[in-house]
Enzyme design. Structure first.
Site, mmCIF file in Angstrom:
data_model
loop_
_atom_site.group_PDB
_atom_site.id
_atom_site.type_symbol
_atom_site.label_atom_id
_atom_site.label_comp_id
_atom_site.label_asym_id
_atom_site.label_seq_id
_atom_site.Cartn_x
_atom_site.Cartn_y
_atom_site.Cartn_z
ATOM 1 N N LYS A 47 -34.711 -39.661 14.450
ATOM 2 C CA LYS A 47 -34.105 -38.998 13.294
ATOM 3 C C LYS A 47 -34.220 -39.827 12.029
ATOM 4 O O LYS A 47 -34.387 -39.276 10.944
ATOM 5 C CB LYS A 47 -32.625 -38.673 13.573
ATOM 6 C CG LYS A 47 -32.456 -37.487 14.508
ATOM 7 C CD LYS A 47 -31.072 -36.880 14.409
ATOM 8 C CE LYS A 47 -30.972 -35.665 15.310
ATOM 9 N NZ LYS A 47 -29.605 -35.202 15.509
ATOM 10 N N LYS A 75 -33.468 -27.644 15.631
ATOM 11 C CA LYS A 75 -32.941 -26.938 14.465
ATOM 12 C C LYS A 75 -33.690 -27.333 13.205
ATOM 13 O O LYS A 75 -33.718 -26.576 12.242
ATOM 14 C CB LYS A 75 -31.453 -27.307 14.274
ATOM 15 C CG LYS A 75 -30.529 -26.838 15.390
ATOM 16 C CD LYS A 75 -29.131 -27.444 15.179
ATOM 17 C CE LYS A 75 -28.223 -27.193 16.360
ATOM 18 N NZ LYS A 75 -27.185 -28.228 16.506
ATOM 19 N N LYS A 130 -39.840 -30.944 21.334
ATOM 20 C CA LYS A 130 -38.595 -30.240 21.652
ATOM 21 C C LYS A 130 -38.315 -29.130 20.630
ATOM 22 O O LYS A 130 -38.569 -29.320 19.435
ATOM 23 C CB LYS A 130 -37.484 -31.297 21.580
ATOM 24 C CG LYS A 130 -36.202 -30.953 22.230
ATOM 25 C CD LYS A 130 -35.240 -32.121 22.098
ATOM 26 C CE LYS A 130 -34.728 -32.267 20.693
ATOM 27 N NZ LYS A 130 -33.758 -33.329 20.474
HETATM 28 P P1 TYM Z 1 -26.901 -30.730 19.373
HETATM 29 O O1 TYM Z 1 -26.057 -30.033 18.369
HETATM 30 O O2 TYM Z 1 -28.183 -31.347 18.896
HETATM 31 O O3 TYM Z 1 -27.268 -29.752 20.550
HETATM 32 C C1 TYM Z 1 -26.260 -29.006 21.225
HETATM 33 C C2 TYM Z 1 -26.603 -28.897 22.682
HETATM 34 O O4 TYM Z 1 -27.869 -28.274 22.862
HETATM 35 C C3 TYM Z 1 -28.717 -29.079 23.673
HETATM 36 N N1 TYM Z 1 -30.100 -28.922 23.201
HETATM 37 C C4 TYM Z 1 -31.110 -28.533 23.973
HETATM 38 N N2 TYM Z 1 -31.167 -28.199 25.284
HETATM 39 C C5 TYM Z 1 -32.372 -27.819 25.786
HETATM 40 N N3 TYM Z 1 -33.498 -27.768 25.023
HETATM 41 C C6 TYM Z 1 -33.492 -28.100 23.722
HETATM 42 N N4 TYM Z 1 -34.600 -28.021 22.988
HETATM 43 C C7 TYM Z 1 -32.248 -28.512 23.144
HETATM 44 N N5 TYM Z 1 -31.883 -28.894 21.891
HETATM 45 C C8 TYM Z 1 -30.566 -29.147 21.953
HETATM 46 C C9 TYM Z 1 -28.213 -30.489 23.455
HETATM 47 O O5 TYM Z 1 -28.594 -31.332 24.521
HETATM 48 C C10 TYM Z 1 -26.713 -30.281 23.374
HETATM 49 O O6 TYM Z 1 -26.149 -30.208 24.669
HETATM 50 N N6 TYM Z 1 -24.683 -35.142 20.073
HETATM 51 C C11 TYM Z 1 -24.658 -33.742 20.469
HETATM 52 C C12 TYM Z 1 -23.331 -33.067 20.198
HETATM 53 C C13 TYM Z 1 -22.138 -33.790 20.712
HETATM 54 C C14 TYM Z 1 -21.697 -33.833 22.054
HETATM 55 C C15 TYM Z 1 -20.498 -34.611 22.050
HETATM 56 C C16 TYM Z 1 -22.184 -33.298 23.252
HETATM 57 C C17 TYM Z 1 -21.258 -34.512 19.981
HETATM 58 N N7 TYM Z 1 -20.278 -34.996 20.773
HETATM 59 C C18 TYM Z 1 -19.815 -34.876 23.215
HETATM 60 C C19 TYM Z 1 -21.473 -33.559 24.427
HETATM 61 C C20 TYM Z 1 -20.294 -34.342 24.395
HETATM 62 C C21 TYM Z 1 -25.734 -33.008 19.692
HETATM 63 O O7 TYM Z 1 -26.182 -33.454 18.671
HETATM 64 O O8 TYM Z 1 -26.045 -31.817 20.181
#
Ligand code: TYM
Length: 338
Positions: free
Chosen positions: A115, A205, A202
């Protein structure tokens, strides 16, 4: 203090463009877990501002993620849905955990490297320490299970390391076994949904190409078009899993199909093996629309009533706070704060 054995915590960032990866990798599993676990689902607005967010957009996107949770089937009455910034325990616990975690641990995080890119000196300090806030999210509730996509695995390992070090460091002052080591739940055939334009990247967003992802606000026509134009190779689908090796785009579309249909990739190939993409893609588009359009429609309906979403988030935050506040009080005691 009683330790729960089946408490789930997870979060999604309100940064716009919620996509099929977020749904199949995470949100969809949130729904099933509420049958067996006590679930806390967070909209992580504090994580979102680690990169610049327009304030009005952030507010809108926060409601949109909450709407997605509810539209997908999470019940806000029996489970907790809230936004992170409303519960100050997340920020307070982060500070303590910042002092437990080691710089060397953060230096290994691949997501920060990706990132921040080449311009690392100019990345926010928040983006660097982001995994510590994530550890605090989970540990503030002493959560035992964390459903996430494959890309969050390394952050979960860090959360476990932080929990373990806290327990060890403060073992003589009531800290031994205080935090459970949270188990990642990385489930189903689509733990890493890839870009529709490049099967080695991947789905994300922030990809500049909207054609690379299916979002939860796409119309059926958008979805059909994106799948029709998805990159593929010229070969028909294989009949065995083995045949997907070195065919990242084919593997991705089969994984998406399997996940949407709730079957294994083997079963998809049993049914569609030998088919050309010209036949498989329309079948996939139809399935995607069948599964996603009820969610999209319900999200739009919920977004028409922001006051209702705000009420859900407020109520969720009160219930979340009731769990996290005593945990934080105990942490303060263990650390020696008077
Ligand atoms: P974020 O917002 O990037 O993504 C949310 C969830 O979606 C999953 N994900 C995917 N799964 C499969 N294929 C993909 N291409 C893909 N892109 C995203 C992510 O693995 C996630 O589960 N840091 C985390 C948010 C967070 C969090 C937490 C999660 C903050 N605190 C505590 C669990 C526990 C994040 O940026 O997710």
């Amino acid at each position: 203090m009683e330790q729960p054995t089946n408490r789930v915590f997870s979060g999604v960032q309100p940064t716009g463009n919620l996509h099929l990866g977020n749904y199949l990798g995470a949100i969809r599993h949130f729904v099933g877990l509420q049958e067996t676990h006590e679930c806390i689902y967070c909209v992580v607005d504090m994580h979102a501002i680690t990169v610049w967010q327009d304030p009005a957009e952030l507010a809108r996107n926060t409601r949109e993620v909450a709407a997605a949770y509810i539209a997908a089937g999470v019940n806000p009455d029996t489970q907790i849905i809230f936004n992170q910034s409303k519960v100050s325990a997340h920020a307070e616990l982060t500070w303590v955990l910042n002092c437990v975690a080691r710089i060397g641990w953060l230096n290994r995080m691949t997501q920060f490297k990706e990132k921040a890119g080449k311009n690392r000196e100019n990345a926010s300090v928040g983006l660097y320490s982001y995994p510590i806030l994530m550890a605090a999210d989970i540990l503030a509730y002493r959560a035992t299970h964390v459903p996430v996509g494959d890309d969050q695995k390394q952050h979960l390992e860090l959360a476990r390391d932080v929990a373990q070090k806290f327990n060890n460091d403060f073992g003589d002052n009531g800290g031994a076994d205080f935090f459970p080591l949270p188990e990642p739940l990385i489930m189903g055939p689509a733990t890493r949904v890839m870009s529709l334009r490049d099967g080695t990247k991947k789905m994300s967003k922030s990809d500049p190409s909207a054609m690379s992802r299916i979002t939860l606000t796409d119309t059926p026509d958008d979805i059909a078009k994106k799948i029709r134009k998805a990159k593929t190779d010229p070969e028909p689908l294989p009949s065995e899993l083995e045949g997907l090796k070195d065919r990242p785009e084919a593997d991705n579309l089969v994984g998406i199909y399997a996940s949407l249909a709730g079957i294994s990739k083997e079963d998809v190939l049993k049914e569609h093996g030998g088919a050309a993409f010209s036949a498989f893609k329309p079948a996939l588009a139809e399935l995607a629309n069948e599964k996603l359009s009820p969610i999209t429609t319900e999200m739009a309906r919920l977004m028409d009533d922001p006051a209702h979403i705000d009420a859900v988030l407020k109520n969720g935050a009160e219930r979340a706070s009731a769990i996290a506040t005593p945990v934080l009080a105990e942490v303060k005691k263990i650390v020696g704060f008077i």
